[in-house]
Design a protein around this motif. Sequence first.
Motif, short mmCIF file in Angstrom:
data_model
loop_
_atom_site.label_atom_id
_atom_site.label_comp_id
_atom_site.label_asym_id
_atom_site.label_seq_id
_atom_site.Cartn_x
_atom_site.Cartn_y
_atom_site.Cartn_z
N ILE A 1 13.44 4.95 -8.46
CA ILE A 1 13.16 6.10 -9.31
C ILE A 1 12.07 6.97 -8.67
O ILE A 1 12.20 8.20 -8.60
N ALA A 2 11.01 6.33 -8.21
CA ALA A 2 9.92 7.09 -7.58
C ALA A 2 10.40 7.80 -6.32
O ALA A 2 10.03 8.96 -6.07
N ILE A 3 11.22 7.15 -5.52
CA ILE A 3 11.71 7.76 -4.28
C ILE A 3 12.64 8.93 -4.59
O ILE A 3 12.59 9.98 -3.92
N LEU A 4 13.47 8.80 -5.62
CA LEU A 4 14.31 9.93 -6.02
C LEU A 4 13.46 11.11 -6.47
O LEU A 4 13.78 12.27 -6.16
N ARG A 5 12.38 10.84 -7.18
CA ARG A 5 11.51 11.93 -7.60
C ARG A 5 10.93 12.66 -6.38
O ARG A 5 10.85 13.89 -6.35
N ILE B 1 3.65 5.86 -2.79
CA ILE B 1 4.86 6.54 -3.28
C ILE B 1 4.81 6.68 -4.80
O ILE B 1 5.11 7.75 -5.36
N PHE B 2 4.40 5.62 -5.49
CA PHE B 2 4.29 5.68 -6.95
C PHE B 2 3.29 6.76 -7.38
O PHE B 2 3.55 7.53 -8.30
N GLU B 3 2.15 6.81 -6.73
CA GLU B 3 1.13 7.80 -7.08
C GLU B 3 1.66 9.22 -6.91
O GLU B 3 1.41 10.10 -7.73
N THR B 4 2.37 9.44 -5.81
CA THR B 4 2.92 10.77 -5.56
C THR B 4 3.99 11.13 -6.58
O THR B 4 4.06 12.28 -7.04
N ALA B 5 4.81 10.16 -6.96
CA ALA B 5 5.83 10.41 -7.98
C ALA B 5 5.18 10.78 -9.31
O ALA B 5 5.65 11.69 -10.01
N ARG B 6 4.11 10.09 -9.66
CA ARG B 6 3.39 10.42 -10.90
C ARG B 6 2.89 11.86 -10.86
O ARG B 6 3.00 12.60 -11.85
N GLN B 7 2.33 12.26 -9.72
CA GLN B 7 1.79 13.61 -9.60
C GLN B 7 2.88 14.66 -9.65
O GLN B 7 2.73 15.70 -10.31
N LEU B 8 4.00 14.40 -8.98
CA LEU B 8 5.11 15.35 -9.01
C LEU B 8 5.66 15.51 -10.42
O LEU B 8 6.03 16.62 -10.85
N LYS B 9 5.76 14.40 -11.14
CA LYS B 9 6.22 14.47 -12.53
C LYS B 9 5.33 15.42 -13.33
O LYS B 9 5.81 16.27 -14.09
N GLU C 1 0.83 -1.21 0.00
CA GLU C 1 0.00 0.00 0.00
C GLU C 1 0.86 1.26 0.00
O GLU C 1 0.58 2.22 -0.73
N MET C 2 1.93 1.26 0.80
CA MET C 2 2.81 2.43 0.88
C MET C 2 3.62 2.60 -0.41
O MET C 2 3.85 3.72 -0.87
#
Length: 503
Positions: free
Chosen positions: A317-321, A71-79, A66-67
């Motif tokens: 990759i997502a965590i770096l974003r 993280i993936f969802e947030t990375a997508r949004q930041l991108k 779930e976490m």
Amino acid sequence: MEKHAPHNINPLSENGYDFVDEPLFESLLNNKADSGYIRDIIGKSKNKQPLTLEETAALLNADEPEMIEHIFETARQLKKDVYGNRIVLFAPIYIGNYCTNDCLYCGFRRSNPDAVRRTLTTEELHEQVRNMLKMGHKRTIAVFGEHPLYSPEYIAECVRQIYSVQYRNDSIRRVNINAAPLSHEGYKIVKAAGIGTYQVFQETYHHATYAKMHPPGDASAPSLRSANRKADYLWRLDSAARAIEAGCDDVGIGALFGLANWKFEVLGLVAHAIHLMKHYRIGPHTISFPRIRPASGVSLKEVSEHDVCDQDFLRLIAILRLAVPYTGLIITAREPAPLREQALGFGVSQIDAGCRIEVGGYVESGDAQTQAATLSSSGQELKQVLERSQFELGDVRPLDEVIRQLLQDGYIPSFCTACYRLGRTGEIFMEYAIPGFIQDMCTPNALLTLQEYLVDFASSETQLAGEALIRQELAKIPNEKNRQDIAERLERIRSAGERDSYY
């Protein structure tokens, strides 16, 4: 600009500062955070605030499905928020592969007897660049082995030669560099030639692994020993700082994943970004995270002790974003096409495409389709390709095919170089990027460079897909005056032959 104070100096280093605190890293990676703290960190990331080492480690330790998805969802949004849906394209050009280093993972290593050594002549360099321009490329990174042949003066002259090549009244608009770390004076010399980003990868931030992977020069050959500075961890670690101090305000950092624990390497990259921001008020322009690949004379079983699976690769990759929201993330053609397509959604902003990684490859081997045919044929042919390359590629599609796939996935392929030529670099870039205004310039510039490619180089199928996407993106621009101006520029590119129009 605050010049950092020396600390933990290696006697062999002229200006080495060791900000990689291994006991701290290990301690952080051994602590598990509760879900409430993780959600707070993700909330901070959504506000485009860079993360601390402690916060980054907490995300690295968040193993619950779930976490991870959060993280993936947030990375997508930041991108989307920071870079929009554009993807910047470039291609490397290998100029020379002589090397005094003996890196255990590299096909160009000094002790590899099968490596085909070569440095391009000026005429050959011009031919390579001309063929890249014929493919549609506008941005390149010039790659050199680490050898005294490739002095700062030589690198600077190669940059000037690359810029001088013309095709259809156009030229390469940005030349980045991947070469050995330089002294302050060396960086000043290459900066004066008009380079873009100077890129030096630490390879691994783990001290013991670094020493193992980068043995010193041959004691029986003093010239090799003195030239092989890659064995000096701190000289390499300090390279980005020296470059900035010398006036190169665009620097790129990276780690080669597979050499040490991937979570440790992520902390190393984030610590590097924090260090640069603290002392120079600018972080790295780009971060790269290549995974180790097969190469001539390299045994992956002996070198790669920490294999990074695809799922963990996407996680890092997502965590770096999330950790460095305003830094460009580069995924290279080392990775297979399907994985690259997945990674784009998690925050990648730059990719290479239509690549040749042999010295002379753009002329003598054709486009990437040639290598694709070779890789699928005999083992002997594959061996011959690897002997001329630094490593094996995973994505060998030609540029037009990559662009068409990007268009079909809803991305704007961009060859934009406007910020660099208008002085929006370094700290000034950060001033534009942090409030998000950069999209107001980057999306229009991406559309303009895409239109150039569609008119001059695209296949009919790619052209249809590109024109459709341009119409969609143009309709999204809220300001009517801006929308009309961009529409007029696009039409001048189509019908009047106008080129290199940018904001």
